[in-house]
Design a protein around this motif. Structure first.
Motif, PDB file in Angstrom:
ATOM      1  N   GLU A   1      21.604 125.699 -55.750  1.00  0.00           N
ATOM      2  CA  GLU A   1      20.524 126.985 -55.229  1.00  0.00           C
ATOM      3  C   GLU A   1      19.260 126.326 -55.333  1.00  0.00           C
ATOM      4  OE1 GLU A   1      21.627 129.924 -59.172  1.00  0.00           O
ATOM      5  OE2 GLU A   1      22.627 128.238 -60.210  1.00  0.00           O
ATOM      6  N   ASP A   2      18.990 125.176 -54.926  1.00  0.00           N
ATOM      7  CA  ASP A   2      17.687 125.243 -54.037  1.00  0.00           C
ATOM      8  C   ASP A   2      17.743 124.125 -53.308  1.00  0.00           C
ATOM      9  OD1 ASP A   2      15.006 124.374 -54.998  1.00  0.00           O
ATOM     10  OD2 ASP A   2      16.053 122.110 -54.851  1.00  0.00           O
ATOM     11  N   CYS A   3      18.414 124.360 -51.886  1.00  0.00           N
ATOM     12  CA  CYS A   3      18.202 124.045 -50.979  1.00  0.00           C
ATOM     13  C   CYS A   3      17.947 124.938 -50.292  1.00  0.00           C
ATOM     14  CB  CYS A   3      19.356 122.737 -50.626  1.00  0.00           C
ATOM     15  SG  CYS A   3      21.196 124.105 -50.273  1.00  0.00           S
ATOM     16  N   HIS A   4      17.879 124.258 -48.906  1.00  0.00           N
ATOM     17  CA  HIS A   4      17.594 125.958 -47.664  1.00  0.00           C
ATOM     18  C   HIS A   4      18.348 126.753 -47.649  1.00  0.00           C
ATOM     19  CE1 HIS A   4      13.952 123.836 -46.767  1.00  0.00           C
ATOM     20  NE2 HIS A   4      13.475 123.097 -46.474  1.00  0.00           N
ATOM     21  N   SER A   5      19.627 125.931 -47.215  1.00  0.00           N
ATOM     22  CA  SER A   5      21.102 127.449 -46.927  1.00  0.00           C
ATOM     23  C   SER A   5      20.848 128.188 -48.598  1.00  0.00           C
ATOM     24  CB  SER A   5      22.166 126.023 -46.998  1.00  0.00           C
ATOM     25  OG  SER A   5      22.036 125.600 -45.488  1.00  0.00           O
ATOM     26  N   CYS A   6      21.108 127.302 -49.775  1.00  0.00           N
ATOM     27  CA  CYS A   6      21.404 128.159 -50.877  1.00  0.00           C
ATOM     28  C   CYS A   6      20.282 129.184 -50.716  1.00  0.00           C
ATOM     29  CB  CYS A   6      21.200 127.539 -52.079  1.00  0.00           C
ATOM     30  SG  CYS A   6      22.611 126.677 -52.638  1.00  0.00           S
ATOM     31  N   ARG A   7      18.838 128.857 -50.870  1.00  0.00           N
ATOM     32  CA  ARG A   7      17.865 130.249 -51.137  1.00  0.00           C
ATOM     33  C   ARG A   7      17.815 130.797 -49.953  1.00  0.00           C
ATOM     34  NH1 ARG A   7      12.444 126.232 -51.566  1.00  0.00           N
ATOM     35  NH2 ARG A   7      14.286 124.631 -50.042  1.00  0.00           N
ATOM     36  N   ARG A   8      19.062 130.565 -48.419  1.00  0.00           N
ATOM     37  CA  ARG A   8      19.164 131.642 -47.626  1.00  0.00           C
ATOM     38  C   ARG A   8      19.784 132.702 -48.271  1.00  0.00           C
ATOM     39  NH1 ARG A   8      19.382 129.204 -42.704  1.00  0.00           N
ATOM     40  NH2 ARG A   8      19.841 131.073 -41.427  1.00  0.00           N
TER      41      ARG A   8
ATOM     42  N   CYS B   1      25.732 125.371 -48.849  1.00  0.00           N
ATOM     43  CA  CYS B   1      24.354 124.288 -49.505  1.00  0.00           C
ATOM     44  C   CYS B   1      25.098 122.606 -49.560  1.00  0.00           C
ATOM     45  CB  CYS B   1      25.216 124.598 -50.352  1.00  0.00           C
ATOM     46  SG  CYS B   1      24.106 122.954 -52.146  1.00  0.00           S
TER      47      CYS B   1
END
Length: 381
Positions: free
Chosen positions: A126-133, A139
């Motif tokens: 839930e914190d990496c760039h992919s998850c934030r998108r 992830c």
């Protein structure tokens, strides 16, 4: 005259109790290459924001089979714990499963005891760039319930985050609920592709994922589904599941046949569920100009691309990874509405104690005759 006092008899007090949660349970555990056992392990504790599920049906996936045959790949090796779960082998298998909610943890608001659910098994930070998108399937540290830890479906009781469980609509059986995960792979591949109403679609590879793509295309109303598959039995499955044209690449010129079936243009979109060089080459050559090839297969070795086939016809090549937010819900809606009827994907049911003999070994020795083998957890106890 003496006075008397009358008392009313008091009803006996009945104390309602619930059966205590057993200390241990049966679970199918991966210990290493060709080493899968039914173990007695502690029942996992319920945590806030989580639910306890009694799994009922669990499918055996090609990913499970790869781990069994080749050793730890997705499953973390001892000494190398998963970045999110912190777990390593041995761990409980099963990421294609359905069950019934037995208990809900503190803070759970969307599910209740008795709900029938399937599980979206992606683990993400839930914190990496992919998850934030919103791209949780991409992830940086992703994993899967049943492959990376956090329990799995091949056991008597498992605990998963509330957000991972999806309620089954009325009329969708628990057996079909265990098919939602592989069907979501096919559905997501179409979501990612540029497929539109009226397009033609080529599917190379008629294994479980290729057949899931066929089912998803039927659910989308595709009127020209072409499947290329070597196995006679799998070609039969493809026909039974709704493919309009089924080709044998060992006997037919797939490129010529696809062009013939698409008015000389070539397919609008193709899906590679085979992961072989021959299939990849045929798929590219079967596309129309500006057509798109979607790779679903996990390759065991590096593929070779003829870049001029891509450049001079302005074709596109994209990869897809499992499924993302919303895909499970869309698959469930398609099944509930009757747009998809995947029951015939279930070709065998077994019990937990037979998971190696009648499950993994059957998929190795009789792979062409099987689509999805389900482990009936309830019948195992």
């Amino acid at each position: 005259m003496a006075s008397t006092t009358t008392t009313t008899p008091t009803a006996p007090v009945t104390t309602l109790t619930t059966a205590p949660t057993p200390a241990t349970m049966k679970a199918v555990r991966y210990h290493g290459q060709r080493d899968i056992r039914v173990d007695d392990i502690p029942v996992p504790a319920l945590k806030p924001g989580h639910i306890r599920i009694a799994p009922k049906f669990c499918g055996i996936c090609g990913s499970d089979l790869h781990e069994y045959l080749g050793g730890n790949n997705l499953i973390p090796r001892p000494g190398h714990p998963h970045a999110i779960t912190g777990e390593t082998a041995p761990l409980t298998l099963g990421h294609e499963f359905s069950g019934i909610v037995e208990e809900v943890g503190e803070g759970v608001t969307t599910l209740k005891v008795g709900d029938r659910v399937c599980v979206q098994p992606i683990i993400f930070d839930e914190d990496c760039h992919s998850c934030r998108r919103g791209l949780v399937n991409c992830c940086d540290r992703n994993g899967f319930i049943g492959l990376s830890g956090w329990g799995g479906g091949l056991c008597e009781s498992t605990v998963v985050p509330e957000k991972s469980a999806k309620r089954l609509p009325d009329g969708v059986s628990l057996e079909v609920g265990a098919l939602v995960e592989p069907l979501a792979v096919g559905w997501h591949a179409i979501n990612i592709s540029p497929y539109r109403d009226g397009d033609s679609a080529l599917v190379v590879g008629g294994g479980p994922i290729g057949l899931a793509v066929v089912q998803a295309l039927i659910g989308r109303g595709c009127k020209n589904i072409i499947v290329s598959e070597v196995s006679v039995r799998r070609r039969e499955f493809a026909t039974n599941f709704g493919a309009h044209h089924v080709l044998d690449p060992a006997e037919q010129d797939v490129v010529a046949e696809v062009k013939k079936l698409t008015g000389g243009l070539g397919a609008d979109v193709a899906f590679d569920a085979a992961g072989s060089q021959h299939a990849l080459d045929a798929a590219f050559q079967s596309l129309k100009a500006r057509g798109t090839l979607v790779n679903i297969a996990v390759w065991e070795k590096r593929a070779q691309l003829n870049m001029n086939e891509i450049v001079f016809r302005e074709r596109s090549y994209i990869g897809v990874a499992t499924y993302s937010l919303g895909d499970f819900e869309e698959v469930l809606e398609a099944i509930a509405s009757g747009k998809m009827t995947p029951e015939n994907m279930i070709t065998k049911k077994i019990t937990m104690d037979k998971v190696v003999q009648d499950g993994f070994r059957t998929l190795i020795e009789e792979k062409d005759s099987q689509v999805k083998i389900l482990v009936d957890i309830g019948a195992s106890l």
